[in-house]
Design a protein around this motif. Sequence first.
Motif, mmCIF file in Angstrom:
data_model
loop_
_atom_site.group_PDB
_atom_site.id
_atom_site.type_symbol
_atom_site.label_atom_id
_atom_site.label_comp_id
_atom_site.label_asym_id
_atom_site.label_seq_id
_atom_site.Cartn_x
_atom_site.Cartn_y
_atom_site.Cartn_z
ATOM 1 N N TYR A 18 28.483 -55.403 37.482
ATOM 2 C CA TYR A 18 29.196 -56.568 37.989
ATOM 3 C C TYR A 18 29.964 -56.215 39.259
ATOM 4 C CZ TYR A 18 30.802 -61.355 37.364
ATOM 5 O OH TYR A 18 30.998 -62.706 37.506
ATOM 6 N N GLY A 19 29.327 -55.372 40.083
ATOM 7 C CA GLY A 19 29.856 -55.096 41.413
ATOM 8 C C GLY A 19 29.358 -56.158 42.382
ATOM 9 N N LEU A 20 29.104 -55.768 43.624
ATOM 10 C CA LEU A 20 28.650 -56.712 44.642
ATOM 11 C C LEU A 20 27.390 -57.449 44.201
ATOM 12 C CD1 LEU A 20 28.572 -57.943 47.512
ATOM 13 C CD2 LEU A 20 27.316 -55.905 48.232
ATOM 14 N N ALA A 21 26.364 -56.706 43.814
ATOM 15 C CA ALA A 21 25.091 -57.343 43.467
ATOM 16 C C ALA A 21 25.236 -58.245 42.257
ATOM 17 C CB ALA A 21 24.023 -56.275 43.210
ATOM 18 N N VAL A 80 19.010 -55.631 36.099
ATOM 19 C CA VAL A 80 19.643 -54.356 36.451
ATOM 20 C C VAL A 80 20.223 -54.493 37.855
ATOM 21 C CG1 VAL A 80 19.309 -51.886 36.804
ATOM 22 C CG2 VAL A 80 18.068 -53.072 34.963
ATOM 23 N N ALA A 81 21.553 -54.574 37.935
ATOM 24 C CA ALA A 81 22.263 -54.725 39.219
ATOM 25 C C ALA A 81 23.316 -53.639 39.353
ATOM 26 C CB ALA A 81 22.893 -56.106 39.315
ATOM 27 N N SER A 82 23.041 -52.491 38.783
ATOM 28 C CA SER A 82 23.941 -51.336 38.803
ATOM 29 C C SER A 82 23.573 -50.439 39.982
ATOM 30 C CB SER A 82 23.820 -50.591 37.475
ATOM 31 O OG SER A 82 22.454 -50.448 37.107
ATOM 32 N N PRO A 83 24.309 -49.327 40.209
ATOM 33 C CA PRO A 83 23.996 -48.447 41.338
ATOM 34 C C PRO A 83 22.535 -47.986 41.357
ATOM 35 C CG PRO A 83 26.148 -47.896 40.461
ATOM 36 C CD PRO A 83 25.562 -48.920 39.533
ATOM 37 N N ASN A 84 22.039 -47.738 42.562
ATOM 38 C CA ASN A 84 20.615 -47.462 42.758
ATOM 39 C C ASN A 84 20.063 -46.366 41.858
ATOM 40 O OD1 ASN A 84 20.649 -49.396 44.751
ATOM 41 N ND2 ASN A 84 20.536 -47.968 46.469
ATOM 42 N N LYS A 85 20.823 -45.302 41.653
ATOM 43 C CA LYS A 85 20.301 -44.171 40.880
ATOM 44 C C LYS A 85 20.049 -44.523 39.417
ATOM 45 C CE LYS A 85 24.801 -42.074 39.737
ATOM 46 N NZ LYS A 85 25.631 -40.842 39.901
ATOM 47 N N THR A 86 20.618 -45.640 38.948
ATOM 48 C CA THR A 86 20.428 -46.047 37.557
ATOM 49 C C THR A 86 19.272 -47.024 37.374
ATOM 50 O OG1 THR A 86 21.918 -47.962 37.671
ATOM 51 C CG2 THR A 86 22.922 -45.814 37.219
ATOM 52 N N HIS A 87 18.659 -47.479 38.443
ATOM 53 C CA HIS A 87 17.644 -48.521 38.330
ATOM 54 C C HIS A 87 16.469 -48.094 37.466
ATOM 55 C CE1 HIS A 87 18.926 -50.880 42.218
ATOM 56 N NE2 HIS A 87 19.875 -50.813 41.300
ATOM 57 N N VAL A 88 15.911 -46.927 37.735
ATOM 58 C CA VAL A 88 14.735 -46.492 36.985
ATOM 59 C C VAL A 88 15.056 -46.236 35.514
ATOM 60 C CG1 VAL A 88 13.009 -44.662 36.742
ATOM 61 C CG2 VAL A 88 13.479 -45.642 38.995
ATOM 62 N N PRO A 89 16.086 -45.437 35.177
ATOM 63 C CA PRO A 89 16.351 -45.207 33.749
ATOM 64 C C PRO A 89 16.694 -46.484 32.985
ATOM 65 C CG PRO A 89 18.064 -44.201 35.123
ATOM 66 C CD PRO A 89 16.953 -44.579 36.016
ATOM 67 N N LEU A 90 17.447 -47.395 33.584
ATOM 68 C CA LEU A 90 17.815 -48.617 32.869
ATOM 69 C C LEU A 90 16.624 -49.565 32.733
ATOM 70 C CD1 LEU A 90 21.374 -49.336 34.299
ATOM 71 C CD2 LEU A 90 20.786 -48.604 31.982
ATOM 72 N N ALA A 91 15.824 -49.689 33.774
ATOM 73 C CA ALA A 91 14.631 -50.528 33.675
ATOM 74 C C ALA A 91 13.662 -49.969 32.642
ATOM 75 C CB ALA A 91 13.953 -50.644 35.039
ATOM 76 N N THR A 92 13.544 -48.655 32.603
ATOM 77 C CA THR A 92 12.677 -48.019 31.605
ATOM 78 C C THR A 92 13.158 -48.339 30.195
ATOM 79 O OG1 THR A 92 12.136 -46.226 33.137
ATOM 80 C CG2 THR A 92 11.773 -45.815 30.788
ATOM 81 N N ARG A 93 14.453 -48.216 29.963
ATOM 82 C CA ARG A 93 15.003 -48.506 28.639
ATOM 83 C C ARG A 93 14.773 -49.955 28.239
ATOM 84 N NH1 ARG A 93 20.864 -46.476 27.370
ATOM 85 N NH2 ARG A 93 20.143 -47.230 25.338
ATOM 86 N N ALA A 94 14.953 -50.853 29.185
ATOM 87 C CA ALA A 94 14.740 -52.266 28.887
ATOM 88 C C ALA A 94 13.292 -52.532 28.500
ATOM 89 C CB ALA A 94 15.142 -53.119 30.087
ATOM 90 N N LEU A 95 12.358 -52.003 29.270
ATOM 91 C CA LEU A 95 10.940 -52.201 28.972
ATOM 92 C C LEU A 95 10.578 -51.584 27.626
ATOM 93 C CD1 LEU A 95 9.508 -51.475 32.535
ATOM 94 C CD2 LEU A 95 9.549 -53.705 31.390
#
Length: 360
Positions: A18-21, A80-95
Amino acid sequence: MTGTPPGNPPLRVGLVGYGLAGSVFHAPLIAATEGLALDTVVTSNPERERQARAEFPDVRTVAAPDELFDRAGELDLVVVASPNKTHVPLATRALEAGLPVVVDKPVAGTAAEARALATLAEERGLLLSVFQNRRWDNDFLTLRKLLAEDALGEVWRFESRFERWRPQPKGGWRESGDPAEIGGLLYDLGSHVVDQALVLFGPVTQVYAESVVRRAGAEADDDTFLALTHANGVRSHLYVSSTAAQLGPRFRVLGSKAGYVKHGLDPQEAALREGKRPGPGWGEEDESLWGRVGAGDSPLTGGGQVAATVPGDYPAYYAAVAEALREGGPNPVDALEAAAALDVLEAARRSARDAVVVSL
């Protein structure tokens, strides 16, 4: 917008970050989309938690993604609207939890990671979409209309600038020099201008780039230029900068019959930052800012004809996501398209580092 079919509840959305993005773009657009409901916001920041509850009184808040994924069965989509480095691990977990995913750009740090995510989504039969909102900018939509009408003839050169004047670094992960953070303008604003160039003019065969850290105390690139050669012969010159004391035109497109010049940024981000929400008149621009189409003279001295700017339409992205999930409609931004843009960004990083032209 896509309406909710009679008797069907809205799709429940979990928003990570819940930052800028998250607060400026995703939450307001999700809430404004028929057929979607902002169910849960993930943030560990107490101030941002209070902000989310104030803006969306019915939303649930949790402090960590684990708490969201523990309730995967109660959700229909994760954003996933968190910092860039978390995009892949969080998207993977969601899928892996069986949930469709929207990921803010850049979807990953490398094209290989983006393609691996796309493969996982395909194997699970789930939507994986990338939030490339500037495909719905007013100037981009206007340029697509002009090209469809053949108003410019054969395009020879596409100049795109996303420039700012921010002489003092803000700090934070976006300006970190740590490669793990995937910060800097090449991957931030560069993700937008490269994506737009690929959508307009197709695959790229060669990439040249210059990338500089200009501001005292800055760690990541803040003044970057890319020159792309497209397979169809179009040359794209793309500028992203935080150090532009005088801003150039947002678009300058030169063709065999005419050119199009447009100044000023799409107004939707500024409106969202001010707390405005989609509704009547959304995305419309004052006529004084409309671009011009012509040949042989400068638009600044009255050359050419005014080209009415098509209203910007960020809400169209989430409307398309809702339609894709409910009715099997097309993915508004496929992850493989984002991977192609990352191919260009990786080539640009290598070009700038080694002072070479990189062939793709």
